[in-house]
Design an enzyme around this catalytic site. Structure first.
Site, PDB file in Angstrom:
ATOM      1  N   SER A  12      -2.341   4.381 -11.327  1.00 35.91           N
ATOM      2  CA  SER A  12      -2.928   5.613 -10.802  1.00 35.91           C
ATOM      3  C   SER A  12      -2.395   6.010  -9.429  1.00 35.91           C
ATOM      4  O   SER A  12      -2.589   7.146  -9.000  1.00 35.91           O
ATOM      5  CB  SER A  12      -4.451   5.488 -10.727  1.00 35.91           C
ATOM      6  N   SER A  13      -1.745   5.090  -8.723  1.00 43.83           N
ATOM      7  CA  SER A  13      -1.200   5.432  -7.409  1.00 43.83           C
ATOM      8  C   SER A  13      -0.114   4.434  -7.025  1.00 43.83           C
ATOM      9  O   SER A  13       0.008   3.360  -7.623  1.00 43.83           O
ATOM     10  CB  SER A  13      -2.304   5.424  -6.335  1.00 43.83           C
ATOM     11  N   GLY A  14       0.650   4.814  -6.020  1.00 41.50           N
ATOM     12  CA  GLY A  14       1.682   3.929  -5.488  1.00 41.50           C
ATOM     13  C   GLY A  14       1.659   3.969  -3.981  1.00 41.50           C
ATOM     14  O   GLY A  14       1.110   4.902  -3.375  1.00 41.50           O
ATOM     15  N   HIS A 236       6.046  -7.866 -11.892  1.00 38.24           N
ATOM     16  CA  HIS A 236       4.779  -7.562 -12.548  1.00 38.24           C
ATOM     17  C   HIS A 236       3.705  -7.615 -11.475  1.00 38.24           C
ATOM     18  O   HIS A 236       3.537  -8.636 -10.807  1.00 38.24           O
ATOM     19  CB  HIS A 236       4.494  -8.579 -13.658  1.00 38.24           C
ATOM     20  N   ASP A 237       2.959  -6.539 -11.322  1.00 38.86           N
ATOM     21  CA  ASP A 237       2.030  -6.449 -10.197  1.00 38.86           C
ATOM     22  C   ASP A 237       1.011  -7.590 -10.189  1.00 38.86           C
ATOM     23  O   ASP A 237       0.628  -8.066  -9.115  1.00 38.86           O
ATOM     24  CB  ASP A 237       1.326  -5.083 -10.149  1.00 38.86           C
ATOM     25  N   THR A 238       0.610  -8.058 -11.373  1.00 34.80           N
ATOM     26  CA  THR A 238      -0.306  -9.194 -11.387  1.00 34.80           C
ATOM     27  C   THR A 238       0.384 -10.460 -10.911  1.00 34.80           C
ATOM     28  O   THR A 238      -0.208 -11.291 -10.219  1.00 34.80           O
ATOM     29  CB  THR A 238      -0.894  -9.414 -12.792  1.00 34.80           C
TER      30      THR A 238
END
Length: 465
Positions: A12-14, A236-238
Site C-alpha cells: 500500500s505504500s513505499g 522479501h520484506d518479511t
C-alpha cells in the site's frame, strides 16, 4: 558519516529511509514516502512498476538535495510477483499482482504434474493460490506467447535492482517464495521446473543478501547526482523484517505485522513433513541460509480494508482505541480465503459472523474489535502449532512492523497466547534492509551484532500475559 539507503515498498505504500550509526545506535531518516497499490489494467490487477522506479529516483534525488550521499542502496518488496523480460531486456506485458484472479484453477494444472502433498514435501512452501509457481502456470496457459518470448524472470525487487545496476540476479529469500526452490540445495529445483514446462533460461543465478551488484548505471548516477553501490538486502520484506527482531536468542517467536501477519520462528533445517503441511506452514528463505518457518495470516489488510470502507478519515490509533471499548465477542477465521480480496471486507466479516450464529458487528469499532479478536485467537493457535512442530517453548512473542503500533491487538495477543509480547521496532523492514547493507560494508559484524544494535536503538513496548 556513512549512510545506507533502504527502499522499502509494501503493498500500500513505499518509503526511502536513510540509516547511519551514531554513538553505537542506528539512526533512521525518512527522505521520501509514496503510495502504492494494484490497479486494474488490461483486465488484470497490476503494479505500476514504472511509477515505483520513478519514486525511487525521486527519493534518491532528495538524498542529494540533503547532501547525504549513501554508500549503498537496496530494495525490498513483497514476495511472489515478477516481471518477464525479452531478449532485449524489455518488459513483456504487465506486472500482474498476486491478488489477481488469473491463478484460479492453476493449482490443479500444477497438480497434474506433481501432487500437492509431494510438492510440499519437495519445497516446504505453504500453498497460497498466488505463489509464483501458479502465476507462471497462468502465463503458460493463458498467454503462451509471453512465455515463448520471455528470456528472463525477475522478482519485483530484483527487477528494480536491475534498473539501478544493470545486473540480473535473483535474491534467495524472495526466490524461496516461488515454490520452485530446493530447500536442500538452496538453488532452483531444475527437475521441477522442467516437469512443469517452464524454460530454464528464465531463472537467474541466486544470490544471498549482502551481495554487491556494483555501482549504479552511469545514466542513473547522472540523473540522481551521485554514485553508490547497489547491495542486495533480504529482498522479501518479511525476510528483511525478521532480521530486525530485537532478540539475543536465535530461538524466537515473531509476528511480522503489516498487510499480512507472518508468524513463526527461525530454524536451521526446513520442516517439510506431512504434519507441517496440514498446519499450512511454510519454509521461506532467511538471512544466512536460515529458514523462516511461519504461517501467513491475513493481518492488517483486514483492518485497512474495513477502515477504507467505514471510516477513511479515522486514524488507526482511534480505531484501535474505539475497538478496545466494545463488548462484542464474535470471532471469524482470519485465514479464510474469503478475506483475501473481497468486494467488501465489512460485509465478509458480517456474513461470517451471521453464518456462524454470532453477533454481527456494526460500524468501524465493532468490526475492528471482531478483526482484532480474531487475529489474536489465530496467533494463539499458530503459536501452539509452532511449538508442537519445533519442540521449543517460547516465553515471548516479538511483534515487528507497522502493526506493532496496535496497542489493543498487542494486549489481546499477550492474553490469548499467554506469553509476554515485545512490540517494535515499527520500521523493521527498512531496519533489516539497512542492517544487511551495514553487514556487507563491515560496519556491523554479523546478524547477532545487528540485532543487539537494533535492541539498543529503538523503543520496544512490553505487554505481560
Amino acid at each position: 558519516m556513512k549512510y545506507y539507503l533502504a527502499v522499502d515498498i509494501g503493498a500500500s505504500s513505499g518509503r526511502l529511509i536513510l540509516g547511519h550509526r551514531e554513538e553505537g545506535k542506528m539512526i533512521l531518516e525518512e527522505v521520501h514516502r509514496f503510495g502504492n497499490g494494484m490497479e486494474m489494467q488490461n483486465g488484470h490487477l497490476t503494479w505500476d512498476v514504472d511509477q515505483l522506479f520513478a519514486e525511487i529516483i525521486t527519493g534518491m534525488k532528495k538524498c542529494a538535495e540533503l547532501g547525504k550521499f549513501p554508500e549503498s542502496i537496496g530494495v525490498d518488496t513483497w514476495a511472489v510477483d515478477f516481471v518477464l523480460l525479452d531478449a532485449q531486456d524489455q518488459r513483456i506485458g504487465d506486472a500482474v499482482g498476486y491478488r489477481d484472479h488469473r491463478t484460479q484453477g492453476m493449482d490443479q494444472k500444477v497438480y497434474e504434474v506433481i501432487g500437492e502433498e509431494k510438492l510440499y514435501l519437495r519445497t516446504g512452501i505453504q500453498k497460497q493460490p498466488f505463489n509464483t509457481i501458479y502465476q507462471l502456470m497462468a502465463v503458460k496457459e493463458q498467454t503462451p506467447e509471453q512465455m515463448e518470448q520471455a528470456e528472463t524472470l525477475l522478482m519485483i525487487p530484483d527487477y528494480l535492482h536491475f534498473l539501478l545496476s544493470g545486473q540480473k540476479v535473483t535474491e534467495y529469500t524472495n526466490a524461496s517464495t516461488t515454490q520452485l526452490l530446493d530447500p536442500q540445495t538452496k538453488d532452483w529445483d531444475w527437475d521441477l521446473i522442467d516437469r512443469l514446462g517452464y524454460k530454464r533460461e528464465l531463472f537467474r543465478k541466486i544470490c544471498l543478501p549482502g551481495t554487491n551488484l556494483g555501482s549504479l548505471t552511469p545514466g542513473i548516477a547522472a540523473e540522481v547526482g551521485f554514485n553508490c553501490a547497489v547491495v542486495v538486502p533480504a529482498t522479501h520484506d518479511t525476510g528483511a523484517a525478521v532480521m530486525a527482531v530485537p532478540a539475543a536468542d536465535d530461538q524466537v517467536l515473531y509476528i511480522s505485522s503489516g498487510t499480512w501477519s507472518l508468524m513463526g520462528t527461525e530454524v536451521k533445517e526446513a520442516i517439510c513433513t506431512a504434519e507441517s503441511q496440514r498446519y499450512n506452514f511454510t519454509n521461506e528463505g532467511g538471512y544466512d541460509y536460515r529458514f523462516r518457518y511461519l504461517k501467513n495470516i491475513m493481518g492488517m489488510w483486514m483492518i485497512n480494508s474495513a477502515r477504507k470502507e467505514l471510516a477513511p478519515d479515522m486514524s488507526f490509533s482511534d480505531i484501535c482505541e474505539g475497538a478496545a471499548k466494545q463488548s462484542i465477542s464474535s470471532i471469524v477465521d482470519a485465514n479464510s480465503d474469503c478475506f483475501l480480496a473481497p468486494e467488501s471486507m465489512t460485509k465478509e466479516v458480517q456474513n461470517a459472523c451471521a453464518e456462524s450464529g454470532q453477533q454481527v458487528p456494526k460500524g468501524i469499532w465493532e468490526t475492528a474489535a471482531v478483526i482484532y479478536n480474531s487475529l489474536a485467537e489465530c496467533y494463539a493457535q499458530t503459536a501452539h502449532e509452532v511449538e508442537k512442530m519445533t519442540g521449543v517453548s517460547y516465553d515471548c512473542i516479538y511483534i515487528i512492523g507497522g502493526g506493532a503500533n496496535a496497542d489493543y491487538l498487542n494486549r489481546l495477543t499477550a492474553k490469548a497466547c499467554q506469553k509476554k509480547v515485545c512490540a517494535g521496532p515499527i520500521e523493521a523492514t527498512a531496519i533489516g534492509n539497512i542492517s544487511a547493507q551495514m553487514i556487507a560494508a563491515g560496519e556491523l559484524e554479523n546478524l547477532k551484532t545487528a540485532r543487539e544494535c537494533i535492541y539498543h536503538s529503538f523503543d520496544i513496548a512490553e505487554y505481560e500475559a
